[in-house]
Design a protein around this motif. Structure first.
Motif, PDB file in Angstrom:
ATOM      1  N   PRO A   1     -40.979  44.135 164.267  1.00 32.69           N
ATOM      2  CA  PRO A   1     -41.535  43.155 165.209  1.00 32.69           C
ATOM      3  C   PRO A   1     -42.937  43.546 165.650  1.00 32.69           C
ATOM      4  O   PRO A   1     -43.168  43.987 166.772  1.00 32.69           O
ATOM      5  N   THR A   2     -43.886  43.364 164.758  1.00 30.02           N
ATOM      6  CA  THR A   2     -45.287  43.675 165.043  1.00 30.02           C
ATOM      7  C   THR A   2     -45.883  42.620 165.967  1.00 30.02           C
ATOM      8  O   THR A   2     -45.281  41.575 166.235  1.00 30.02           O
ATOM      9  N   GLN A   3     -47.090  42.885 166.418  1.00 27.32           N
ATOM     10  CA  GLN A   3     -47.820  41.901 167.218  1.00 27.32           C
ATOM     11  C   GLN A   3     -47.897  40.565 166.483  1.00 27.32           C
ATOM     12  O   GLN A   3     -47.669  39.506 167.067  1.00 27.32           O
ATOM     13  N   HIS A   4     -48.226  40.618 165.196  1.00 27.74           N
ATOM     14  CA  HIS A   4     -48.329  39.400 164.390  1.00 27.74           C
ATOM     15  C   HIS A   4     -47.002  38.667 164.318  1.00 27.74           C
ATOM     16  O   HIS A   4     -46.955  37.427 164.454  1.00 27.74           O
ATOM     17  N   VAL A   5     -45.907  39.393 164.097  1.00 28.89           N
ATOM     18  CA  VAL A   5     -44.580  38.768 163.992  1.00 28.89           C
ATOM     19  C   VAL A   5     -44.214  38.090 165.312  1.00 28.89           C
ATOM     20  O   VAL A   5     -43.685  36.965 165.327  1.00 28.89           O
ATOM     21  N   ILE A   6     -44.495  38.741 166.419  1.00 26.66           N
ATOM     22  CA  ILE A   6     -44.194  38.148 167.732  1.00 26.66           C
ATOM     23  C   ILE A   6     -45.005  36.870 167.932  1.00 26.66           C
ATOM     24  O   ILE A   6     -44.475  35.847 168.396  1.00 26.66           O
ATOM     25  N   GLU A   7     -46.285  36.904 167.586  1.00 28.77           N
ATOM     26  CA  GLU A   7     -47.128  35.714 167.713  1.00 28.77           C
ATOM     27  C   GLU A   7     -46.611  34.576 166.831  1.00 28.77           C
ATOM     28  O   GLU A   7     -46.622  33.403 167.238  1.00 28.77           O
ATOM     29  N   GLN A   8     -46.145  34.913 165.637  1.00 31.38           N
ATOM     30  CA  GLN A   8     -45.586  33.898 164.748  1.00 31.38           C
ATOM     31  C   GLN A   8     -44.302  33.310 165.322  1.00 31.38           C
ATOM     32  O   GLN A   8     -44.068  32.103 165.229  1.00 31.38           O
ATOM     33  N   ALA A   9     -43.465  34.140 165.920  1.00 31.33           N
ATOM     34  CA  ALA A   9     -42.238  33.647 166.548  1.00 31.33           C
ATOM     35  C   ALA A   9     -42.560  32.646 167.649  1.00 31.33           C
ATOM     36  O   ALA A   9     -41.917  31.591 167.773  1.00 31.33           O
ATOM     37  N   ILE A  10     -43.575  32.957 168.457  1.00 31.16           N
ATOM     38  CA  ILE A  10     -43.980  32.049 169.535  1.00 31.16           C
ATOM     39  C   ILE A  10     -44.447  30.713 168.957  1.00 31.16           C
ATOM     40  O   ILE A  10     -44.066  29.643 169.442  1.00 31.16           O
ATOM     41  N   GLN A  11     -45.257  30.767 167.907  1.00 28.97           N
ATOM     42  CA  GLN A  11     -45.746  29.543 167.275  1.00 28.97           C
ATOM     43  C   GLN A  11     -44.611  28.704 166.698  1.00 28.97           C
ATOM     44  O   GLN A  11     -44.656  27.472 166.709  1.00 28.97           O
ATOM     45  N   LEU A  12     -43.588  29.372 166.194  1.00 26.63           N
ATOM     46  CA  LEU A  12     -42.441  28.676 165.593  1.00 26.63           C
ATOM     47  C   LEU A  12     -41.437  28.189 166.639  1.00 26.63           C
ATOM     48  O   LEU A  12     -40.481  27.485 166.298  1.00 26.63           O
ATOM     49  N   GLY A  13     -41.611  28.596 167.883  1.00 25.26           N
ATOM     50  CA  GLY A  13     -40.650  28.229 168.929  1.00 25.26           C
ATOM     51  C   GLY A  13     -39.355  29.012 168.833  1.00 25.26           C
ATOM     52  O   GLY A  13     -38.318  28.559 169.328  1.00 25.26           O
ATOM     53  N   ALA A  14     -39.407  30.191 168.217  1.00 23.47           N
ATOM     54  CA  ALA A  14     -38.221  31.044 168.070  1.00 23.47           C
ATOM     55  C   ALA A  14     -38.199  32.074 169.202  1.00 23.47           C
ATOM     56  O   ALA A  14     -39.232  32.668 169.522  1.00 23.47           O
ATOM     57  N   ASN A  15     -37.037  32.269 169.785  1.00 23.06           N
ATOM     58  CA  ASN A  15     -36.944  33.230 170.891  1.00 23.06           C
ATOM     59  C   ASN A  15     -36.020  34.407 170.581  1.00 23.06           C
ATOM     60  O   ASN A  15     -35.648  35.162 171.478  1.00 23.06           O
ATOM     61  N   LEU A  16     -35.644  34.572 169.314  1.00 19.84           N
ATOM     62  CA  LEU A  16     -34.867  35.736 168.887  1.00 19.84           C
ATOM     63  C   LEU A  16     -35.508  36.309 167.625  1.00 19.84           C
ATOM     64  O   LEU A  16     -35.686  35.592 166.633  1.00 19.84           O
ATOM     65  N   ILE A  17     -35.863  37.580 167.695  1.00 19.92           N
ATOM     66  CA  ILE A  17     -36.364  38.295 166.523  1.00 19.92           C
ATOM     67  C   ILE A  17     -35.313  39.316 166.115  1.00 19.92           C
ATOM     68  O   ILE A  17     -34.874  40.129 166.936  1.00 19.92           O
ATOM     69  N   ILE A  18     -34.891  39.248 164.867  1.00 20.99           N
ATOM     70  CA  ILE A  18     -33.984  40.244 164.293  1.00 20.99           C
ATOM     71  C   ILE A  18     -34.835  41.125 163.390  1.00 20.99           C
ATOM     72  O   ILE A  18     -35.389  40.651 162.400  1.00 20.99           O
ATOM     73  N   ALA A  19     -34.971  42.386 163.751  1.00 22.32           N
ATOM     74  CA  ALA A  19     -35.894  43.276 163.044  1.00 22.32           C
ATOM     75  C   ALA A  19     -35.179  44.539 162.600  1.00 22.32           C
ATOM     76  O   ALA A  19     -34.265  45.036 163.273  1.00 22.32           O
TER      77      ALA A  19
END
Length: 274
Positions: free
Chosen positions: A53-71
């Motif tokens: 869950p890098t900075q980029h991955v978190i930013e992408q999750a926000i853009q996608l409207g996703a609130n769960l990251i499985i890393a």
């Protein structure tokens, strides 16, 4: 490992997704798999799966409207996700504030996927390379593949770069030797106590690993070559060796969890060769 479908589409919580991932897995007492941020009770609006869950991955999750990251790995630069030593660090603070303000839950899926049958991370790399038909043996920490016709180290390196979409790998040993038996090890399994017994006992010509201590396996290969032995090593990179398994996990989750969009987010390699 294929994942069984959940029930009919409905609002799912983070806790339900976690239970879905762990329902057939027995985790060790000292597991690092945990909900690192967020609440188990929050309703999942979308899922991002990533190696880390890098900075980029978190930013992408926000853009996608996703609130769960499985890393697969921790967001906070250490295996056990400790943060007390980072409390005054500006990089950590910025990242943590972004996570909290966006309401993102991060669930670590490290031990779980390594306990799939077969190991979901190693099998993901084997599938990505198109080597499933070459599999001859599976151990706890490695997959052994046999190339009937033989293949040079250089050709293996070129295939790794092409299949994984990376610019470079690191080679120890003669790139022109012909290999008929290879051991594939992902992540941080490239250390001597794992690789040297494979070279000794399994007639392995080449070790293909994510990473490992540079004074162990690479130096063993150096001495073996100096002694006239046809041995070689390719270091692919930790993330590069493990990301394919997380991509396959994302595909399986997308099929098995109705009503929730699951997206795999791939990072660029962390190192550049100048």
């Amino acid at each position: 490992m294929e994942m069984k479908d959940m029930t009919e589409p409905k609002e799912l919580t983070v806790q339900e997704i976690m239970l879905h991932l762990t329902k057939e897995i027995t985790l060790p007492d000292n597991t690092v798999d945990q909900l690192i941020t967020g609440s188990p009770d929050q309703v999942v609006s979308g899922i991002v799966v990533a190696f880390m869950p890098t900075q980029h991955v978190i930013e992408q999750a926000i853009q996608l409207g996703a609130n769960l990251i499985i890393a697969h790995e921790s967001p906070f630069y250490n295996h056990h996700s400790a943060t007390d030593w980072l409390e005054n660090d500006s990089v950590y603070t910025y990242k943590r504030n972004l996570i909290d303000q966006a309401g993102i839950a991060i669930f670590r899926c490290h031990d779980i996927i390594h306990r799939f049958e077969p190991d979901g991370i190693t099998d993901g790399l084997i599938q990505e390379l198109g080597w499933t038909t070459y599999l001859s043996q599976r151990t706890t920490e490695s997959d052994l593949v046999t190339f009937t016709e033989g293949i040079t180290v250089l050709a293996i390196a070129q295939q790794l770069k092409s299949c994984l979409g990376i610019d470079y790998v690191r080679i120890a040993g003669n790139p022109e030797i012909v290999c008929r038996r290879a051991a594939v090890l992902v992540g941080f399994r490239g250390n001597g106590h794992v690789t040297i017994p494979l070279l000794q006992n399994e007639q392995v010509d080449i070790i293909i690993a994510g990473e490992g201590f540079e004074w162990e396996t690479p130096e063993y290969i150096r001495d073996a070559v100096q002694q006239g032995r046809s041995k070689a090593l390719i270091m692919v990179g930790h993330a590069e060796s493990e990301a394919p398994g997380m991509r396959i996990l994302a595909e399986n989750l997308d099929k098995s969890i109705p009503g929730v969009k699951v997206t795999f987010v791939k990072e660029e390699p962390v190192f550049k060769v100048l």
